[in-house]
Design a protein around this motif. Structure first.
Motif, short mmCIF file in Angstrom:
data_model
loop_
_atom_site.label_atom_id
_atom_site.label_comp_id
_atom_site.label_asym_id
_atom_site.label_seq_id
_atom_site.Cartn_x
_atom_site.Cartn_y
_atom_site.Cartn_z
N VAL A 21 0.87 -1.26 -0.19
CA VAL A 21 0.04 0.07 0.06
C VAL A 21 0.80 1.11 0.05
O VAL A 21 0.47 2.04 -0.72
N CYS A 22 1.85 1.33 0.78
CA CYS A 22 2.81 2.48 1.05
C CYS A 22 3.62 2.65 -0.33
O CYS A 22 3.91 3.75 -0.68
N LEU A 23 4.07 1.58 -1.04
CA LEU A 23 4.72 1.58 -2.30
C LEU A 23 3.86 2.15 -3.38
O LEU A 23 4.28 3.02 -4.07
N THR A 24 2.50 1.90 -3.27
CA THR A 24 1.70 2.53 -4.33
C THR A 24 1.35 3.72 -4.19
O THR A 24 1.13 4.76 -4.96
N ILE A 25 1.56 4.31 -2.84
CA ILE A 25 1.27 5.78 -2.63
C ILE A 25 2.55 6.56 -2.98
O ILE A 25 2.49 7.54 -3.64
N LYS A 26 3.72 5.94 -2.69
CA LYS A 26 4.81 6.70 -2.99
C LYS A 26 5.03 6.57 -4.41
O LYS A 26 5.88 7.36 -4.95
N ALA A 27 4.64 5.60 -5.37
CA ALA A 27 4.72 5.66 -6.60
C ALA A 27 4.39 6.66 -7.22
O ALA A 27 4.55 7.27 -8.57
N ASN A 28 3.41 7.70 -6.57
CA ASN A 28 2.94 9.07 -7.10
C ASN A 28 2.12 9.04 -8.43
O ASN A 28 2.46 9.89 -9.11
N LEU A 29 1.54 7.89 -8.92
CA LEU A 29 0.82 8.00 -9.98
C LEU A 29 -0.64 7.97 -9.52
O LEU A 29 -1.49 7.97 -10.75
N GLY A 30 -1.04 8.16 -8.46
CA GLY A 30 -2.47 7.91 -8.02
C GLY A 30 -2.61 6.89 -6.92
O GLY A 30 -2.45 5.68 -7.49
#
Length: 202
Positions: A21-30
């Protein structure tokens, strides 16, 4: 012994899932709709993302009880407290200074995060402990409105998406990818851990 296995699956699964979850947030694509709302609330009001996970969880427990016309599922508190605490752990200790790179790097991080979410969720679901309130919210919508699971999930996502958009949360192409790709990733890993749990409990 069976309870111990279930407990370990619960903790390890959530530990892995929240990393994703944190990785998807930090990916900064939405981010996913609910994660985007929690990030937006952190930016506007303060408190940590994990704290907002817990607050949203508490509100949803009450909403779910109203929708289903039954007592609040208080055991769900354990689930969202663990999830919120672990998200704060990962964001503070691993992802705190991580900055986005090129689009391909961000996309790779997003997809990797999704795979990790699916992997972790497949483990955590084997425990058959109380679901987190967001999942229960989807089930409550399904039952109350007599709609199928896909429609219920969509309604649940829109409930979070609208305020996330109004608060200018991290909504983007990644949000769409997450909405439609999490399910298949969970389905990919789920049978393996289901068989593993069956062997352990045998």
């Amino acid at each position: 012994m069976a309870f111990l296995y279930r407990f370990l699956f619960f903790i390890i699964g959530l530990f892995i899932m929240t990393f994703g979850v944190c990785l998807t947030i930090k990916a900064n694509l939405g981010a996913g709709a609910w994660d985007a709302l929690n990030v937006a609330l952190t930016r506007w009001v303060g408190l940590t993302i994990g704290t907002w996970v817990m607050i949203a969880g508490g509100v949803l427990i009450i909403v779910n009880a109203i929708l289903l016309r039954k007592r609040p599922e208080l055991l769900s508190v354990i689930t969202f407290v663990v999830i919120g605490s672990m998200i704060d752990f990962w964001m503070s200790n691993v992802f705190g200074n991580l900055q986005g790179g090129h689009f391909i790097v961000k996309l790779g991080a997003l997809i990797l995060g999704l795979a990790i979410i699916g992997f972790g969720a497949s483990i955590y679901l084997q425990a058959k402990f109380p679901l987190n309130p967001i999942d229960n919210f989807m089930m409550a919508i399904k039952k109350r409105l007599s709609v199928n699971l896909m429609v219920a999930k969509t309604i649940g996502e829109v409930v979070a998406l609208i305020p996330a958009l109004l608060l200018k949360g991290p909504i983007g192409v990644g949000t769409i990818i997450i909405t439609f790709a999490v399910g298949p990733f969970i389905q990919l890993f789920f049978p393996y851990f289901e068989k593993l749990m069956q062997k352990l409990e045998a």
